[in-house]
Design a protein around this motif. Structure first.
Motif, PDB file in Angstrom:
ATOM      1  N   ASP A 214       0.776  -1.244   0.000  1.00 24.31           N
ATOM      2  CA  ASP A 214       0.000   0.000   0.000  1.00 24.31           C
ATOM      3  C   ASP A 214       0.810   1.298   0.000  1.00 24.31           C
ATOM      4  OD1 ASP A 214      -2.234  -1.589   0.066  1.00 24.31           O
ATOM      5  OD2 ASP A 214      -2.807  -1.092   2.125  1.00 24.31           O
ATOM      6  N   ARG A 215       1.826   1.385   0.847  1.00 22.34           N
ATOM      7  CA  ARG A 215       2.462   2.660   1.139  1.00 22.34           C
ATOM      8  C   ARG A 215       3.566   3.010   0.143  1.00 22.34           C
ATOM      9  NH1 ARG A 215       1.845   4.499   6.430  1.00 22.34           N
ATOM     10  NH2 ARG A 215       3.162   6.209   5.696  1.00 22.34           N
ATOM     11  N   LEU A 216       3.178   3.795  -0.846  1.00 17.68           N
ATOM     12  CA  LEU A 216       4.115   4.244  -1.865  1.00 17.68           C
ATOM     13  C   LEU A 216       5.235   5.084  -1.257  1.00 17.68           C
ATOM     14  CD1 LEU A 216       4.130   3.927  -5.006  1.00 17.68           C
ATOM     15  CD2 LEU A 216       3.259   6.259  -5.100  1.00 17.68           C
ATOM     16  N   ASP A 217       4.899   5.878  -0.238  1.00 17.82           N
ATOM     17  CA  ASP A 217       5.911   6.736   0.384  1.00 17.82           C
ATOM     18  C   ASP A 217       6.993   5.919   1.084  1.00 17.82           C
ATOM     19  OD1 ASP A 217       3.955   5.893   2.222  1.00 17.82           O
ATOM     20  OD2 ASP A 217       4.257   7.620   3.526  1.00 17.82           O
ATOM     21  N   ILE A 218       6.590   4.832   1.736  1.00 23.48           N
ATOM     22  CA  ILE A 218       7.565   3.972   2.404  1.00 23.48           C
ATOM     23  C   ILE A 218       8.427   3.263   1.375  1.00 23.48           C
ATOM     24  CG2 ILE A 218       7.880   2.005   3.953  1.00 23.48           C
ATOM     25  CD1 ILE A 218       6.794   4.445   5.387  1.00 23.48           C
ATOM     26  N   ALA A 219       7.803   2.787   0.307  1.00 31.39           N
ATOM     27  CA  ALA A 219       8.550   2.121  -0.761  1.00 31.39           C
ATOM     28  C   ALA A 219       9.610   3.050  -1.340  1.00 31.39           C
ATOM     29  CB  ALA A 219       7.597   1.644  -1.851  1.00 31.39           C
ATOM     30  N   GLN A 220       9.231   4.304  -1.556  1.00 32.50           N
ATOM     31  CA  GLN A 220      10.178   5.296  -2.065  1.00 32.50           C
ATOM     32  C   GLN A 220      11.277   5.593  -1.056  1.00 32.50           C
ATOM     33  OE1 GLN A 220       7.537   8.655  -3.373  1.00 32.50           O
ATOM     34  NE2 GLN A 220       9.024   8.726  -5.036  1.00 32.50           N
ATOM     35  N   ALA A 221      10.880   5.752   0.187  1.00 31.92           N
ATOM     36  CA  ALA A 221      11.825   6.180   1.225  1.00 31.92           C
ATOM     37  C   ALA A 221      12.957   5.191   1.429  1.00 31.92           C
ATOM     38  CB  ALA A 221      11.078   6.408   2.539  1.00 31.92           C
TER      39      ALA A 221
ATOM     40  N   ASP B 278      11.987  -2.713  -3.672  1.00 31.54           N
ATOM     41  CA  ASP B 278      11.911  -3.242  -5.038  1.00 31.54           C
ATOM     42  C   ASP B 278      10.573  -2.962  -5.694  1.00 31.54           C
ATOM     43  OD1 ASP B 278      14.551  -4.600  -5.252  1.00 31.54           O
ATOM     44  OD2 ASP B 278      13.764  -5.706  -3.530  1.00 31.54           O
ATOM     45  N   GLY B 279       9.558  -2.694  -4.880  1.00 37.40           N
ATOM     46  CA  GLY B 279       8.259  -2.401  -5.470  1.00 37.40           C
ATOM     47  C   GLY B 279       7.185  -2.196  -4.431  1.00 37.40           C
ATOM     48  N   VAL B 280       5.953  -2.132  -4.904  1.00 36.70           N
ATOM     49  CA  VAL B 280       4.800  -1.883  -4.045  1.00 36.70           C
ATOM     50  C   VAL B 280       3.634  -2.742  -4.521  1.00 36.70           C
ATOM     51  CG1 VAL B 280       3.895   0.020  -5.447  1.00 36.70           C
ATOM     52  CG2 VAL B 280       3.424  -0.016  -2.994  1.00 36.70           C
ATOM     53  N   HIS B 281       2.772  -3.124  -3.574  1.00 34.54           N
ATOM     54  CA  HIS B 281       1.555  -3.844  -3.929  1.00 34.54           C
ATOM     55  C   HIS B 281       0.373  -2.974  -3.550  1.00 34.54           C
ATOM     56  CE1 HIS B 281      -0.853  -7.405  -4.944  1.00 34.54           C
ATOM     57  NE2 HIS B 281      -1.694  -6.886  -4.058  1.00 34.54           N
ATOM     58  N   LEU B 282      -0.533  -2.757  -4.501  1.00 36.87           N
ATOM     59  CA  LEU B 282      -1.656  -1.857  -4.308  1.00 36.87           C
ATOM     60  C   LEU B 282      -2.993  -2.573  -4.425  1.00 36.87           C
ATOM     61  CD1 LEU B 282      -0.385   1.074  -6.560  1.00 36.87           C
ATOM     62  CD2 LEU B 282      -0.203   0.912  -4.067  1.00 36.87           C
ATOM     63  N   GLY B 283      -3.940  -2.175  -3.579  1.00 37.09           N
ATOM     64  CA  GLY B 283      -5.296  -2.683  -3.657  1.00 37.09           C
ATOM     65  C   GLY B 283      -6.149  -1.783  -4.538  1.00 37.09           C
ATOM     66  N   GLN B 284      -7.396  -2.160  -4.713  1.00 40.08           N
ATOM     67  CA  GLN B 284      -8.291  -1.409  -5.587  1.00 40.08           C
ATOM     68  C   GLN B 284      -8.646  -0.029  -5.035  1.00 40.08           C
ATOM     69  OE1 GLN B 284      -9.385  -2.211  -8.736  1.00 40.08           O
ATOM     70  NE2 GLN B 284      -7.862  -3.847  -8.571  1.00 40.08           N
ATOM     71  N   SER B 285      -8.479   0.182  -3.737  1.00 43.42           N
ATOM     72  CA  SER B 285      -8.802   1.480  -3.145  1.00 43.42           C
ATOM     73  C   SER B 285      -7.564   2.340  -2.896  1.00 43.42           C
ATOM     74  CB  SER B 285      -9.562   1.278  -1.824  1.00 43.42           C
ATOM     75  OG  SER B 285      -8.759   0.578  -0.893  1.00 43.42           O
ATOM     76  N   ASP B 286      -6.405   1.852  -3.310  1.00 43.69           N
ATOM     77  CA  ASP B 286      -5.165   2.600  -3.116  1.00 43.69           C
ATOM     78  C   ASP B 286      -4.924   3.579  -4.264  1.00 43.69           C
ATOM     79  OD1 ASP B 286      -4.488   1.339  -0.686  1.00 43.69           O
ATOM     80  OD2 ASP B 286      -3.696  -0.393  -1.772  1.00 43.69           O
TER      81      ASP B 286
ATOM     82  N   ILE C  29      -0.934  -5.627  -8.274  1.00 45.92           N
ATOM     83  CA  ILE C  29      -2.288  -5.135  -8.053  1.00 45.92           C
ATOM     84  C   ILE C  29      -3.203  -6.268  -7.596  1.00 45.92           C
ATOM     85  CG2 ILE C  29      -4.338  -4.133  -9.159  1.00 45.92           C
ATOM     86  CD1 ILE C  29      -2.134  -2.112  -8.873  1.00 45.92           C
ATOM     87  N   SER C  30      -4.014  -6.001  -6.586  1.00 42.76           N
ATOM     88  CA  SER C  30      -5.024  -6.967  -6.150  1.00 42.76           C
ATOM     89  C   SER C  30      -6.192  -6.962  -7.128  1.00 42.76           C
ATOM     90  CB  SER C  30      -5.537  -6.611  -4.748  1.00 42.76           C
ATOM     91  OG  SER C  30      -4.506  -6.699  -3.792  1.00 42.76           O
ATOM     92  N   ALA C  31      -6.651  -8.139  -7.517  1.00 40.78           N
ATOM     93  CA  ALA C  31      -7.756  -8.248  -8.469  1.00 40.78           C
ATOM     94  C   ALA C  31      -8.740  -9.317  -8.021  1.00 40.78           C
ATOM     95  CB  ALA C  31      -7.224  -8.565  -9.867  1.00 40.78           C
ATOM     96  N   ARG C  32     -10.029  -8.965  -8.057  1.00 43.19           N
ATOM     97  CA  ARG C  32     -11.081  -9.918  -7.697  1.00 43.19           C
ATOM     98  C   ARG C  32     -11.994 -10.209  -8.874  1.00 43.19           C
ATOM     99  NH1 ARG C  32     -12.829  -6.766  -2.167  1.00 43.19           N
ATOM    100  NH2 ARG C  32     -10.969  -7.249  -0.934  1.00 43.19           N
ATOM    101  N   THR C  33     -11.888  -9.397  -9.916  1.00 44.00           N
ATOM    102  CA  THR C  33     -12.767  -9.555 -11.083  1.00 44.00           C
ATOM    103  C   THR C  33     -11.940  -9.522 -12.365  1.00 44.00           C
ATOM    104  OG1 THR C  33     -13.144  -7.182 -11.436  1.00 44.00           O
ATOM    105  CG2 THR C  33     -14.581  -8.301  -9.847  1.00 44.00           C
ATOM    106  N   ILE C  34     -12.548  -9.989 -13.437  1.00 39.22           N
ATOM    107  CA  ILE C  34     -11.886  -9.937 -14.744  1.00 39.22           C
ATOM    108  C   ILE C  34     -11.604  -8.489 -15.125  1.00 39.22           C
ATOM    109  CG2 ILE C  34     -12.113 -10.491 -17.195  1.00 39.22           C
ATOM    110  CD1 ILE C  34     -14.003 -12.764 -16.367  1.00 39.22           C
ATOM    111  N   GLU C  35     -12.553  -7.609 -14.815  1.00 38.30           N
ATOM    112  CA  GLU C  35     -12.391  -6.189 -15.144  1.00 38.30           C
ATOM    113  C   GLU C  35     -11.194  -5.589 -14.413  1.00 38.30           C
ATOM    114  OE1 GLU C  35     -16.321  -7.580 -16.130  1.00 38.30           O
ATOM    115  OE2 GLU C  35     -15.297  -7.590 -14.191  1.00 38.30           O
TER     116      GLU C  35
END
Length: 209
Positions: A72-79, A83-91, A109-115
């Motif tokens: 989730d935390r892009l700022d921590i990943a940058q700081a 190597d990367g970040v994992h984001l949910g649909q609300s991030d 990216i977290s995915a629960r649907t085809i869309e």
């Protein structure tokens, strides 16, 4: 290249289950046992504490040549230059995260649907975390997806898929048979008396199935 990293045994931490010192020790044993990718997830910590823990986990991962992903935390990943970040649909949107992190960093990216899955791939995701494949106690808002939806996602995207949600030592083989690129686990490793043995067991399942 980092983008072609081994996602087979993807360990996700949970700061609600144990204190950091215990987590650190268990994580090192898990890395010794064959964990190939680590995601640091901290929902309870302050930003400063998360940052400090991330630095320690980065050094640990470097020791075992395993990539570190920040949840989730892009700022921590940058700081910490993770190597990367994992984001949910609300991030933060993937396109914005990519602009900030650049092309070389891993974004899952977290995915629960085809869309969700198709949009993530089109926007440049490096892999998908698909699930929950089983009921899970480590994420209260996780919705179990059907096997059909899971297969439909596999059929409609070409980027790697990591199955997540409720995977245990007992049911892992069921998911591995779906020809996933990896399994993301928490308690299946960190909840065991011997995390090293648990990680080795899961790694062996991938090799033998």
């Amino acid at each position: 290249m980092l983008k072609t990293m081994d996602k087979t045994i993807y360990l996700v931490t949970d700061d609600a289950q144990m204190d950091f010192d215990t987590l650190y020790k268990k994580t090192e044993l898990a890395l010794q046992g064959g964990v190939t990718l680590l995601q640091l997830r901290e929902k309870k910590s302050s930003s400063r504490t998360f940052y400090q823990h991330a630095l320690k986990m980065k050094d640990l991962c470097k020791k075992y040549d395993v990539p570190l992903i920040i949840n989730d935390r892009l700022d921590i990943a940058q700081a910490i230059d993770a190597d990367g970040v994992h984001l949910g649909q609300s991030d933060l949107p993937l396109t914005i995260a990519r602009t900030i992190l650049g092309p070389e960093k891993i974004i899952g990216i977290s995915a629960r649907t085809i869309e969700d899955a198709i949009l993530a791939e089109n926007n440049g995701a490096d892999y998908l975390g698909v699930g929950a494949v089983f009921p899970t106690s480590t994420k209260n808002d996780a919705t179990v997806i059907s096997e059909k939806v899971f297969h439909d996602i596999q059929a409609n995207v070409s980027i790697p898929i990591v199955a997540i949600g409720g995977i245990t030592l007992d049911n892992a083989s069921t998911i591995i048979r779906r020809k996933v690129n990896g399994i993301a686990v928490v308690s299946a490793i960190l909840g065991q008396e011997d995390p090293k043995k648990a990680a080795t067991h899961l790694k062996t399942l991938f090799i033998t199935m």
